[in-house]
Design a protein around this motif. Structure first.
Motif, PDB file in Angstrom:
ATOM      1  N   SER A   1       0.832  -1.205   0.000  1.00 25.94           N
ATOM      2  CA  SER A   1       0.000   0.000   0.000  1.00 25.94           C
ATOM      3  C   SER A   1       0.869   1.258   0.000  1.00 25.94           C
ATOM      4  N   TRP A   2       0.295   2.356  -0.493  1.00 26.94           N
ATOM      5  CA  TRP A   2       1.009   3.636  -0.479  1.00 26.94           C
ATOM      6  C   TRP A   2       1.276   4.100   0.946  1.00 26.94           C
ATOM      7  N   THR A   3       0.385   3.769   1.849  1.00 27.39           N
ATOM      8  CA  THR A   3       0.583   4.141   3.251  1.00 27.39           C
ATOM      9  C   THR A   3       1.864   3.507   3.786  1.00 27.39           C
ATOM     10  N   THR A   4       2.058   2.248   3.478  1.00 27.09           N
ATOM     11  CA  THR A   4       3.265   1.547   3.913  1.00 27.09           C
ATOM     12  C   THR A   4       4.510   2.149   3.277  1.00 27.09           C
TER      13      THR A   4
END
Length: 73
Positions: free
Chosen positions: A8-11
């Motif tokens: 994910s982009w969050t990660t």
């Protein structure tokens, strides 16, 4: 590439902000190593390892960004 899509982009952003920038004082470590690379003083194996280690999250972000743009275009 499927594994890259699964991250994910969050990660990616979290890893860039922590591992990619640490230690923060006096300046981000990856920035210091990039300056050493440009000036030609990046010669010690530990410095090269540091550049690769702290640069990997940024490479991951760049690859994921290119992948996202190529899928949309």
């Amino acid at each position: 590439m499927h594994r890259l899509d699964a991250i994910s982009w969050t990660t990616v952003i979290l890893v860039c902000a922590t591992l990619g920038m640490a230690p923060f004082v006096p300046e981000p470590h990856v920035w210091e190593k990039l300056k050493m690379l440009v000036t030609g003083t990046l010669v010690k194996p530990i410095d090269i390892f540091d550049l690769l280690f702290h640069g990997l999250p940024w490479l991951l972000a760049a690859l994921k960004g290119v992948r996202e743009l190529s899928r949309k275009g």
